[in-house]
Write a protein that holds these residues in place. Structure first.
Motif, mmCIF file in Angstrom:
data_model
loop_
_atom_site.group_PDB
_atom_site.id
_atom_site.type_symbol
_atom_site.label_atom_id
_atom_site.label_comp_id
_atom_site.label_asym_id
_atom_site.label_seq_id
_atom_site.Cartn_x
_atom_site.Cartn_y
_atom_site.Cartn_z
ATOM 1 N N GLY A 1 -8.296 16.985 53.526
ATOM 2 C CA GLY A 1 -8.489 18.039 54.514
ATOM 3 C C GLY A 1 -7.224 18.820 54.804
ATOM 4 N N GLN A 2 -6.092 18.346 54.300
ATOM 5 C CA GLN A 2 -4.836 19.063 54.521
ATOM 6 C C GLN A 2 -4.692 20.176 53.487
ATOM 7 O OE1 GLN A 2 -1.397 16.588 55.262
ATOM 8 N NE2 GLN A 2 -2.682 14.796 55.674
ATOM 9 N N ALA A 3 -4.208 21.309 53.924
ATOM 10 C CA ALA A 3 -4.194 22.499 53.079
ATOM 11 C C ALA A 3 -3.349 22.320 51.819
ATOM 12 C CB ALA A 3 -3.686 23.691 53.885
ATOM 13 N N ALA A 4 -2.306 21.501 51.874
ATOM 14 C CA ALA A 4 -1.400 21.351 50.735
ATOM 15 C C ALA A 4 -1.899 20.344 49.705
ATOM 16 C CB ALA A 4 -0.019 20.933 51.223
ATOM 17 N N VAL A 5 -2.985 19.624 50.015
ATOM 18 C CA VAL A 5 -3.472 18.565 49.128
ATOM 19 C C VAL A 5 -4.714 19.057 48.384
ATOM 20 C CG1 VAL A 5 -4.303 16.194 48.971
ATOM 21 C CG2 VAL A 5 -2.571 16.804 50.677
ATOM 22 N N ARG B 1 -0.401 26.206 36.275
ATOM 23 C CA ARG B 1 -0.223 27.549 35.717
ATOM 24 C C ARG B 1 -1.096 28.557 36.451
ATOM 25 N NH1 ARG B 1 0.000 25.714 29.347
ATOM 26 N NH2 ARG B 1 2.205 26.186 28.972
ATOM 27 N N GLN B 2 -2.329 28.153 36.712
ATOM 28 C CA GLN B 2 -3.241 29.050 37.418
ATOM 29 C C GLN B 2 -2.718 29.375 38.815
ATOM 30 O OE1 GLN B 2 -4.962 29.760 34.454
ATOM 31 N NE2 GLN B 2 -6.615 30.145 35.888
ATOM 32 N N ARG B 3 -2.038 28.437 39.447
ATOM 33 C CA ARG B 3 -1.518 28.633 40.793
ATOM 34 C C ARG B 3 -0.155 29.309 40.815
ATOM 35 N NH1 ARG B 3 -4.492 28.034 45.319
ATOM 36 N NH2 ARG B 3 -2.878 26.872 46.447
ATOM 37 N N VAL C 1 3.453 18.542 43.189
ATOM 38 C CA VAL C 1 3.584 17.120 42.869
ATOM 39 C C VAL C 1 2.232 16.639 42.355
ATOM 40 C CG1 VAL C 1 4.140 14.829 43.728
ATOM 41 C CG2 VAL C 1 5.337 16.835 44.647
ATOM 42 N N VAL C 2 2.220 16.085 41.150
ATOM 43 C CA VAL C 2 0.997 15.716 40.452
ATOM 44 C C VAL C 2 0.843 14.201 40.426
ATOM 45 C CG1 VAL C 2 -0.195 15.758 38.233
ATOM 46 C CG2 VAL C 2 1.072 17.781 39.008
ATOM 47 N N ILE C 3 -0.352 13.719 40.830
ATOM 48 C CA ILE C 3 -0.654 12.287 40.768
ATOM 49 C C ILE C 3 -1.961 12.111 39.993
ATOM 50 C CG2 ILE C 3 -0.965 10.145 42.055
ATOM 51 C CD1 ILE C 3 0.201 11.543 44.507
ATOM 52 N N PRO C 4 -1.905 11.772 38.703
ATOM 53 C CA PRO C 4 -3.137 11.451 37.980
ATOM 54 C C PRO C 4 -3.581 10.037 38.306
ATOM 55 C CG PRO C 4 -1.255 11.277 36.516
ATOM 56 C CD PRO C 4 -0.714 11.695 37.858
ATOM 57 N N PHE C 5 -4.892 9.806 38.318
ATOM 58 C CA PHE C 5 -5.336 8.436 38.610
ATOM 59 C C PHE C 5 -6.721 8.180 38.040
ATOM 60 C CE2 PHE C 5 -7.093 10.903 42.095
ATOM 61 C CZ PHE C 5 -8.299 10.283 42.421
ATOM 62 N N THR D 1 8.424 22.819 52.691
ATOM 63 C CA THR D 1 7.496 23.836 53.199
ATOM 64 C C THR D 1 6.650 24.455 52.091
ATOM 65 O OG1 THR D 1 9.258 25.485 53.040
ATOM 66 C CG2 THR D 1 8.946 24.412 55.176
ATOM 67 N N ASP D 2 7.163 24.468 50.855
ATOM 68 C CA ASP D 2 6.416 25.093 49.761
ATOM 69 C C ASP D 2 5.881 24.064 48.758
ATOM 70 O OD1 ASP D 2 8.886 24.365 48.829
ATOM 71 O OD2 ASP D 2 9.327 26.253 47.811
ATOM 72 N N THR D 3 5.717 22.820 49.194
ATOM 73 C CA THR D 3 5.192 21.769 48.319
ATOM 74 C C THR D 3 3.671 21.766 48.346
ATOM 75 O OG1 THR D 3 7.109 20.368 48.806
ATOM 76 C CG2 THR D 3 5.215 19.310 47.777
ATOM 77 N N GLU D 4 3.063 21.731 47.174
ATOM 78 C CA GLU D 4 1.637 21.445 47.041
ATOM 79 C C GLU D 4 1.476 20.119 46.302
ATOM 80 O OE1 GLU D 4 -1.531 24.879 47.194
ATOM 81 O OE2 GLU D 4 -0.387 24.986 45.336
#
Length: 341
Positions: free
Chosen positions: A54-58, A81-83, A7-11, A31-34
């Protein structure tokens, strides 16, 4: 392990709104959301985001200079793409997601495997008359009362509530045209349609957008949209002739006498879909017409000085990566050479 979707949030600034949006999204993460925050060189401190980073998914990446929303999205897609992500889900920082925002986007792509991208409904929110007008003028192509359909007409799906299969992206690093200040999503949708890629609108999931409360902000926003209309709709997707002096003079000679009718046609097409569900929206028709008159002036300005109303695109995709888990400062510089246009 990286998840299958991001999930992408540009700001740019609006850090408190970014935090509110991200907190809502974290509450519905799978469970598999970044999550990827793309900071387009904000001038505000990012202190309000530190506890979430500090959260691993963020994750957070940052531009060294302000490059615009098209560049922010390109950097995000490069990172995805890199991920190795299969799906990128986009939402703007001034929005609030409805329930099951993430789940619905993921489920829709699983149910429609040949959809290159899916745009969903946007509901404008605001406390003033100008916000209401801004919403009517902005979200006519993403109204929640539309049924699910393949996008043939209208041409546009806003990336404000949008998801795209990574393997369906054009084979280039610069997916969105960074010369455009607005309308980069229009250009991508047109490209998908021209190449017979399936583009789908869905009334779910809904997001809620903070529309502009002040008249001057509404006019400024829609004026900028007039610029990209010269390049995209009226310029055959930024064909070289839009920069040719002879063509520009001829265009102005034709457009100026048609300006009032251009605004009338645009305002009519803009307000008609809203009248089908709420006839009293007709009271906003004069204001919508005035906005289209401003768009017409912007079209003519773009013809007079096209390069002045565009951004200078980057030669490389460059961003810094912040490691929120370890607390390290911006520690990497990722670069990708220009590939395609």
């Amino acid at each position: 392990m990286p998840g299958s979707h991001c999930v992408v949030i540009p700001f740019f600034n609006r850090v408190s709104q970014v935090r509110t949006c991200l907190e809502s999204l974290l509450a519905q993460a799978l469970t598999d959301t970044e999550f990827l925050l793309v900071d387009d060189a904000s001038t505000e401190p990012l202190d309000a985001l530190q506890s979430l980073l500090g959260q691993a998914a963020v994750n957070l990446i940052s531009h060294p200079a302000n490059e615009g929303v098209a560049a922010a999205r390109n950097s995000a897609l490069h990172w995805c793409r890199q991920r190795g992500h299969a799906l990128a889900i986009m939402i703007d920082s001034d929005c609030s997601p409805g329930p099951d925002f993430i789940t619905t986007h993921v489920t829709l792509h699983a149910a429609i495997p040949d959809a290159a991208c899916i745009g969903a409904a946007i509901v404008g929110q605001g406390s003033t008359l100008w916000a209401r007008i801004d919403g009517l003028a902005s979200w006519v192509h993403a109204a929640p009362h539309y049924p699910q359909h393949d996008v043939e007409s209208p041409y546009h799906l806003p990336t404000t509530n949008f998801s795209v299969k990574m393997n369906a992206l054009p084979e280039r690093e610069f997916v969105f045209d960074e010369r455009l200040i607005t309308g980069e999503d229009c250009l991508l949708i047109r490209e998908y349609r021209q190449h017979s890629r399936r583009v789908v609108f869905s009334p779910q999931p809904v997001i809620y957008h903070r529309d502009r409360d002040r008249l001057r902000d509404v006019i400024r926003h829609h004026y900028k949209w007039g610029h990209h209309q010269y390049f995209v709709q009226l310029g055959r997707d930024i064909s070289p002739h839009v920069f040719n002096p002879v063509y520009r003079v001829l265009f102005l000679l034709c457009f100026l006498p048609a300006w009032i009718f251009y605004a009338l046609m645009g305002a009519t097409l803009n307000i008609l879909p809203w009248l089908r569900t709420t006839p009293r929206n007709i009271v906003f028709a004069p204001a919508i017409y005035v906005l289209w008159l401003f768009k017409g002036v912007a079209v003519m300005e773009a013809a007079v000085r096209p390069r002045a109303v565009m951004r200078r695109p980057r030669q490389r995709i460059r961003y810094r990566v912040f490691d929120g888990v370890s607390g390290a400062a911006y520690e990497e510089m990722a670069e990708a050479p220009l590939r395609g246009s």
